[in-house]
Motif scaffolding. Sequence first.
Motif, PDB file in Angstrom:
ATOM      1  N   VAL A  98       0.815  -1.213   0.000  1.00 40.45           N
ATOM      2  CA  VAL A  98       0.000   0.000   0.000  1.00 40.45           C
ATOM      3  C   VAL A  98       0.850   1.266   0.000  1.00 40.45           C
ATOM      4  O   VAL A  98       0.390   2.343  -0.383  1.00 40.45           O
ATOM      5  N   GLN A  99       2.109   1.136   0.409  1.00 43.71           N
ATOM      6  CA  GLN A  99       2.926   2.340   0.560  1.00 43.71           C
ATOM      7  C   GLN A  99       3.064   3.142  -0.735  1.00 43.71           C
ATOM      8  O   GLN A  99       3.249   4.348  -0.691  1.00 43.71           O
ATOM      9  N   GLY A 100       2.942   2.466  -1.862  1.00 41.24           N
ATOM     10  CA  GLY A 100       2.992   3.186  -3.134  1.00 41.24           C
ATOM     11  C   GLY A 100       1.893   4.234  -3.200  1.00 41.24           C
ATOM     12  O   GLY A 100       2.124   5.378  -3.610  1.00 41.24           O
ATOM     13  N   ARG A 101       0.705   3.844  -2.788  1.00 37.66           N
ATOM     14  CA  ARG A 101      -0.422   4.797  -2.812  1.00 37.66           C
ATOM     15  C   ARG A 101      -0.240   5.911  -1.791  1.00 37.66           C
ATOM     16  O   ARG A 101      -0.613   7.050  -2.041  1.00 37.66           O
ATOM     17  N   VAL A 102       0.326   5.551  -0.639  1.00 34.26           N
ATOM     18  CA  VAL A 102       0.592   6.581   0.364  1.00 34.26           C
ATOM     19  C   VAL A 102       1.504   7.658  -0.222  1.00 34.26           C
ATOM     20  O   VAL A 102       1.222   8.854  -0.152  1.00 34.26           O
ATOM     21  N   SER A 103       2.601   7.200  -0.819  1.00 34.71           N
ATOM     22  CA  SER A 103       3.609   8.165  -1.259  1.00 34.71           C
ATOM     23  C   SER A 103       3.165   8.938  -2.496  1.00 34.71           C
ATOM     24  O   SER A 103       3.566  10.086  -2.688  1.00 34.71           O
ATOM     25  N   LEU A 104       2.310   8.333  -3.320  1.00 35.57           N
ATOM     26  CA  LEU A 104       1.796   9.101  -4.463  1.00 35.57           C
ATOM     27  C   LEU A 104       0.863  10.201  -3.981  1.00 35.57           C
ATOM     28  O   LEU A 104       0.850  11.311  -4.530  1.00 35.57           O
ATOM     29  N   SER A 149       6.590  20.579 -17.395  1.00 38.95           N
ATOM     30  CA  SER A 149       7.444  19.424 -17.121  1.00 38.95           C
ATOM     31  C   SER A 149       6.875  18.600 -15.964  1.00 38.95           C
ATOM     32  O   SER A 149       6.765  17.367 -16.053  1.00 38.95           O
ATOM     33  N   LEU A 150       6.495  19.271 -14.904  1.00 41.27           N
ATOM     34  CA  LEU A 150       5.901  18.566 -13.759  1.00 41.27           C
ATOM     35  C   LEU A 150       4.609  17.864 -14.160  1.00 41.27           C
ATOM     36  O   LEU A 150       4.370  16.716 -13.805  1.00 41.27           O
ATOM     37  N   ARG A 151       3.778  18.565 -14.919  1.00 40.64           N
ATOM     38  CA  ARG A 151       2.500  17.977 -15.286  1.00 40.64           C
ATOM     39  C   ARG A 151       2.679  16.738 -16.163  1.00 40.64           C
ATOM     40  O   ARG A 151       1.984  15.739 -16.008  1.00 40.64           O
ATOM     41  N   GLN A 152       3.621  16.807 -17.087  1.00 39.06           N
ATOM     42  CA  GLN A 152       3.856  15.649 -17.954  1.00 39.06           C
ATOM     43  C   GLN A 152       4.319  14.449 -17.122  1.00 39.06           C
ATOM     44  O   GLN A 152       3.887  13.322 -17.344  1.00 39.06           O
ATOM     45  N   ASP A 153       5.198  14.705 -16.165  1.00 40.32           N
ATOM     46  CA  ASP A 153       5.679  13.601 -15.327  1.00 40.32           C
ATOM     47  C   ASP A 153       4.575  13.047 -14.425  1.00 40.32           C
ATOM     48  O   ASP A 153       4.504  11.850 -14.181  1.00 40.32           O
ATOM     49  N   LEU A 154       3.713  13.937 -13.935  1.00 41.13           N
ATOM     50  CA  LEU A 154       2.678  13.517 -12.979  1.00 41.13           C
ATOM     51  C   LEU A 154       1.476  12.842 -13.653  1.00 41.13           C
ATOM     52  O   LEU A 154       0.645  12.249 -12.958  1.00 41.13           O
ATOM     53  N   ASP A 155       1.381  12.970 -14.956  1.00 40.76           N
ATOM     54  CA  ASP A 155       0.205  12.481 -15.684  1.00 40.76           C
ATOM     55  C   ASP A 155      -0.158  11.044 -15.291  1.00 40.76           C
ATOM     56  O   ASP A 155      -1.315  10.732 -14.989  1.00 40.76           O
ATOM     57  N   ILE A 156       0.842  10.170 -15.237  1.00 36.29           N
ATOM     58  CA  ILE A 156       0.579   8.748 -15.004  1.00 36.29           C
ATOM     59  C   ILE A 156       0.251   8.446 -13.544  1.00 36.29           C
ATOM     60  O   ILE A 156      -0.197   7.345 -13.217  1.00 36.29           O
ATOM     61  N   TRP A 157       0.424   9.434 -12.678  1.00 30.66           N
ATOM     62  CA  TRP A 157       0.068   9.270 -11.253  1.00 30.66           C
ATOM     63  C   TRP A 157      -1.386   8.795 -11.086  1.00 30.66           C
ATOM     64  O   TRP A 157      -1.710   8.096 -10.147  1.00 30.66           O
ATOM     65  N   VAL A 158      -2.267   9.227 -11.985  1.00 25.84           N
ATOM     66  CA  VAL A 158      -3.687   8.878 -11.851  1.00 25.84           C
ATOM     67  C   VAL A 158      -3.970   7.448 -12.287  1.00 25.84           C
ATOM     68  O   VAL A 158      -5.077   6.953 -12.116  1.00 25.84           O
ATOM     69  N   THR A 159      -2.973   6.801 -12.874  1.00 25.61           N
ATOM     70  CA  THR A 159      -3.156   5.439 -13.394  1.00 25.61           C
ATOM     71  C   THR A 159      -2.378   4.403 -12.590  1.00 25.61           C
ATOM     72  O   THR A 159      -2.907   3.358 -12.231  1.00 25.61           O
ATOM     73  N   PHE A 160      -1.095   4.691 -12.313  1.00 27.01           N
ATOM     74  CA  PHE A 160      -0.304   3.621 -11.678  1.00 27.01           C
ATOM     75  C   PHE A 160      -0.592   3.512 -10.180  1.00 27.01           C
ATOM     76  O   PHE A 160      -1.218   4.365  -9.601  1.00 27.01           O
ATOM     77  N   GLU A 161      -0.189   2.396  -9.623  1.00 29.05           N
ATOM     78  CA  GLU A 161      -0.545   2.051  -8.236  1.00 29.05           C
ATOM     79  C   GLU A 161      -2.068   2.022  -8.048  1.00 29.05           C
ATOM     80  O   GLU A 161      -2.571   2.326  -6.967  1.00 29.05           O
ATOM     81  N   GLY A 162      -2.773   1.651  -9.108  1.00 30.83           N
ATOM     82  CA  GLY A 162      -4.225   1.563  -9.024  1.00 30.83           C
ATOM     83  C   GLY A 162      -4.879   2.697  -9.791  1.00 30.83           C
ATOM     84  O   GLY A 162      -4.786   3.851  -9.381  1.00 30.83           O
ATOM     85  N   ASP A 163      -5.544   2.360 -10.887  1.00 31.61           N
ATOM     86  CA  ASP A 163      -6.281   3.357 -11.660  1.00 31.61           C
ATOM     87  C   ASP A 163      -7.293   4.063 -10.749  1.00 31.61           C
ATOM     88  O   ASP A 163      -7.993   3.422  -9.958  1.00 31.61           O
ATOM     89  N   ASN A 164      -7.351   5.387 -10.866  1.00 29.99           N
ATOM     90  CA  ASN A 164      -8.178   6.156  -9.934  1.00 29.99           C
ATOM     91  C   ASN A 164      -9.641   5.720  -9.908  1.00 29.99           C
ATOM     92  O   ASN A 164     -10.257   5.649  -8.843  1.00 29.99           O
TER      93      ASN A 164
END
Lengths: 707, 707
Positions: A317-323, A446-461
């Motif tokens: 679960v720590q992946g979700r915590v840190s994201l 730059s930040l937004r491009q990197d963060l884009d996949i945050w909504v998908t990995f470690e569990g699709d939102n």
Amino acid sequence: MVDTAERAAEQSRTSTPVVDAAEHEAAAAAAATAPAGAAPHVDVEALGRQLLGTWAEVRLASRELSSRPELQKVEGLSVADHRKRVFEQLKLLVDHGQVHRAFPKAVGGLEDHGGNIAAFEELVAADPSLQIKSGVQWGLFGAAVLHLGTEYHHTTYLPGIMSLDVPGAFAMTETGHGSDVAAIATTATYDPESREFVLDTPFRGAWKDYLGNAAVDATAAVVFAQLVTKGVNHGVHAFYVPIRDANGDFLPGIGGEDDGQKGGLNGIDNGRLHFTGVRIPRTDLLNRYGDVAEDGTYSSPIASPGRRFFTMLGTLVQGRVSLDGSATIAAKLGLKIALTYGDQRRQFTAGSDTDEEVVLDYQRHQRRLLPLLATTYAASFAHEMFLHKFDDVFSGKTDTDADRQDLETIAAALKPLSTWHALETLQEAREACGGAGFLTENRITSLRQDLDIWVTFEGDNNVLLQLVAKRLLTDYSRKFAKADAGALARYVVVQAAGKAYHGSGLRSVAQTVRDFGSTARSVNWLQESATQRELLTDRVATMIAEIGGRLRPASKLGKKAAADLFNSQQNELIEAARAHAELLQWEAFTEALEQAPDAGTKQVLTWLRDLFGFGLIEKHLAWYLIHGRLSPQRAQAVSAYIDRLLTRIRPHAVDLVDAFGYGPELVRAKIASGAEAERQAEARAYYAARRADGTLPTPEKAPSKHR
Amino acid sequence: MVDTAERAAEQSRTSTPVVDAAEHEAAAAAAATAPAGAAPHVDVEALGRQLLGTWAEVRLASRELSSRPELQKVEGLSVADHRKRVFEQLKLLVDHGQVHRAFPKAVGGLEDHGGNIAAFEELVAADPSLQIKSGVQWGLFGAAVLHLGTEYHHTTYLPGIMSLDVPGAFAMTETGHGSDVAAIATTATYDPESREFVLDTPFRGAWKDYLGNAAVDATAAVVFAQLVTKGVNHGVHAFYVPIRDANGDFLPGIGGEDDGQKGGLNGIDNGRLHFTGVRIPRTDLLNRYGDVAEDGTYSSPIASPGRRFFTMLGTLVQGRVSLDGSATIAAKLGLKIALTYGDQRRQFTAGSDTDEEVVLDYQRHQRRLLPLLATTYAASFAHEMFLHKFDDVFSGKTDTDADRQDLETIAAALKPLSTWHALETLQEAREACGGAGFLTENRITSLRQDLDIWVTFEGDNNVLLQLVAKRLLTDYSRKFAKADAGALARYVVVQAAGKAYHGSGLRSVAQTVRDFGSTARSVNWLQESATQRELLTDRVATMIAEIGGRLRPASKLGKKAAADLFNSQQNELIEAARAHAELLQWEAFTEALEQAPDAGTKQVLTWLRDLFGFGLIEKHLAWYLIHGRLSPQRAQAVSAYIDRLLTRIRPHAVDLVDAFGYGPELVRAKIASGAEAERQAEARAYYAARRADGTLPTPEKAPSKHR
């Protein structure tokens, strides 16, 4: 820093005339709650300490690391060069002892779970690729060995993982299965003759995919596969699998592909892996939750395969915590840039012949950015609560099944909201900075491009929110488990009767408004914490009760029809889960008000919390109206209150982003460096001088008939 | 293509059970409007022809060009290499005669304004950088010489511009002034002695910035500057200015900087320019709307400086036209990818033990993508209307002042909506494709990064919407100009009286509901075009009337107080403008229904138009409730109708994106190539075979107490 008291006074002098009754009431109410006399002052440093939270020192140390140029993102590198740079940066993290916190003391770790996440989150300010690649190595690959393996794996593999001598991949997701991990198709079949597991990816969809480290660096992987022994599939288990030799070539039976360029995070070498008859020793099954004896007999401390699967996944679960935490940091950086710039930039004269308006003084600009600031504070306080819960469970302080379930529900609720919020905030910040926001030197894109996949990995939102909704439904059903069978049904009927079965609906709504709309109650009503809590809580409860009622017939239906019925409620379910997560954020914000360092700061934070709460109510205003929770008159007052709050918070906007504690060495955006303030000052001085010496050309006069 | 009739039948068999009264009514209503018997069929080819519109042949030719690899974006190039490639591609466009359509016949053009825009828009599918850089050269730099210059400039400069012998920049925006062009600080002061203009950028904020072609390629520029002669500033005018010599070095007095890497569009060399005492001949003033005689006397065919300025800017409206069209094309590409993939991808079993659900059959997936599809159709039809209006004005067919004003208002209304819509659609498409959506090979992230700045350039979206709102307010005031002075005030009071001055507000709302909530009226009411039109129109009119009423006191206030009053309404003004723009899109969609090729296609398009209309009403549901336009019961039915429409449209989703006419050579996304369908078929065949031959391991049985 600009003198905020002066700014507040200026703002108050120029506040908008009261133009209708609702606004008038709102203004009176707001004035009543403001301290008499001077405008409140935000203690930026003290608020900054509050925001740093329990793991303040770890965070500050990690920010110090993140401010070193050698750990920061260099824009414009090729994919290959960016990957190389980030891999070298991981070595620097090892050198700095940044990565050992969560590991056992026996292998040189600190067993500090909360601190480990706090330190990790802050790396996002250096380079999200560096953060996520370190997360792959130590938070996924290493954590899987730690949490799913046993002592043999810890002593054998953790030292190499911690030192980065063995870079590794976390091989769970397959091309064919991302969200539905239980359905992955890779198999690990036990061969009792050789006492080995044989790994196979039987078709293209079973290839492991999107794995960080897999394209280039990984020499080993934790591979998730269906464990088959004696003809029985015992479900998904994890295996430690070497994949490359010392030359970087794949070992026999293993192949792969590079995922190539991505929309962001290009410092990470994501790739695909496939296995054909790959043999590993029996002992390389990470056997904490399931083991296979030499003769092929399977055993597990957890009898139920379903519970076993969720327990194994729950350790990660720590992946979700840190994201959740790092997404909120990214939102803070975006707002620091946009609000600093918005407070300096000027455009269009309106109230003056000579001075242009400061962009952040425009109502629309405030409407675009300040609610996002309020949500960022809510997300930040909610994350601190979340991180405590995580630390309590993983430190063993409060580690019951119920605690683990709560932790997972919080994770599934907060990670979607904060990661979507980060994208929304960075986009609005980009647009609010205009063309300057689009330049890479100003960092936001730059930040937004990197963060884009945050909504998908470690569990699709969306999938995570559906998990939250199912938990809410289960809890709801449990409430009625001890009542007689018809209690839930009757409850729902009573709920429903109030809203839709009488004539035009209007009269019955009037009846269910209780006394919310009564003019006898103070106009301050909406500003009370209890009111906001009641409105937000009631919405979650009512939505779940309504959905529960609609799903009631499912138990009598066949599998297909039941699935269809559930599907017909899916969108509403996810909205209910979001409402629950919003309530969690609101509660955390409200609790944090009690920790505010002083009365002035508390006043401003309370306005900000109100802005967050009213924003949620405004967003769902139709629901409150339809369900008779707000009268139309009250509902209209919500937006008027928000407008009022914006003008109150505006003078403190810069203080509120300064309190995030990210200085220029971490923000690294030219437009937030004061360059805009200098340019504005230079231009104004130029015109003032030319007006003074009479050398400014006079404007052409319009012909009189056009004047 | 999958057999849609079969899919529709399947969908109808498995449709969700009716679970409450509102849904029941909705289902009955929907059934009543569906043709008896078979589900409707979309004629993809015929619908495709309708979407191509008036300039079909030009579009098809441009798509043919865009499908050539040498004109397409190569991902992963360095900024320098991407810039070089795009510059070479511009030469190919010249070779193909792609760029001459809008120019005068006298210099080899076709004077085909609508066709020029249509051809230009389609280039976005090749590479947005190529499209926008060609737009800079011929649509901005060239068009400024064409529209603001006179015959001397046409014959002298247009041939070199058209042939690309003279690459040029359009030097309007300054670092200090983007939205407020009238306030730019660069000056062009006439020197009667030498009969020259002297150009100066007096401070850093006056530097020209974000100019395409300026960093590297441009050897000339059209520079916008305050024209000063005889000590009088005549406002912004355009000048033709050589900036680099044959070696690519800046000419004396000129300097610049490279804007460097951007969030997207890196095939374009954006940069900054500054001027210090740069002298150009008097005749290089582009003098169509203002001229200076040799002795320094200024003259203009337009007496009012304000009107002159807006007339000059108005000639450059084509940028907004083409962004509206190309943003809509980008949205089409995103939906083609996401809906094709969503129709093939499977995840989670729900209604079956063996077969996983097709992702697009999930209600949430439909809710995420199909409303965006409806909006894309609306934007596409609205753009066709807009392009006709543009062509009518620029061809001279209907070119009055009123036509130009209408054109500019339409441009300011539609460009913001379509460009925001493109970003929203590409983001949702990205997320709907999960991890695959993040890979550059699947194109969505690349398109989104390039399109990001669409919402800012050619007029910031928020600023444009404010222009629309001001026009609406002006029109509104005009209505009351001939009535006596108090008419407007009384009108607004009557408007307001109905909603907020009686008791709890509920009773008065009930009175103003008219008979919208009456059960005597058919539940079909909302599905009628007239109802949707009435609701959408009424909202625009009421919002403007309310704002007009609140702004009424401004005429009696001082400049500062009036500006503050206006600012207090800014957010609401922009929302009113958006409502107006949404209505324009809805009207265009509704008009297009009459052109539908056959009854089946028309039925599906009508559902899609209803989805668009209901979506707008749902988005603003609180407004309709507060203003008594919808009863709570009706309001709740809106969402139920939308759910019903989603299941009706879903079987046609693939047809509806196929009708956009973008084949694999233009879509260029691996996941939309059929690869996912192949993978799914392979996996399902593998399991079917193993089930058939008994080699599939049996799943571990859960212990009985857990079952």
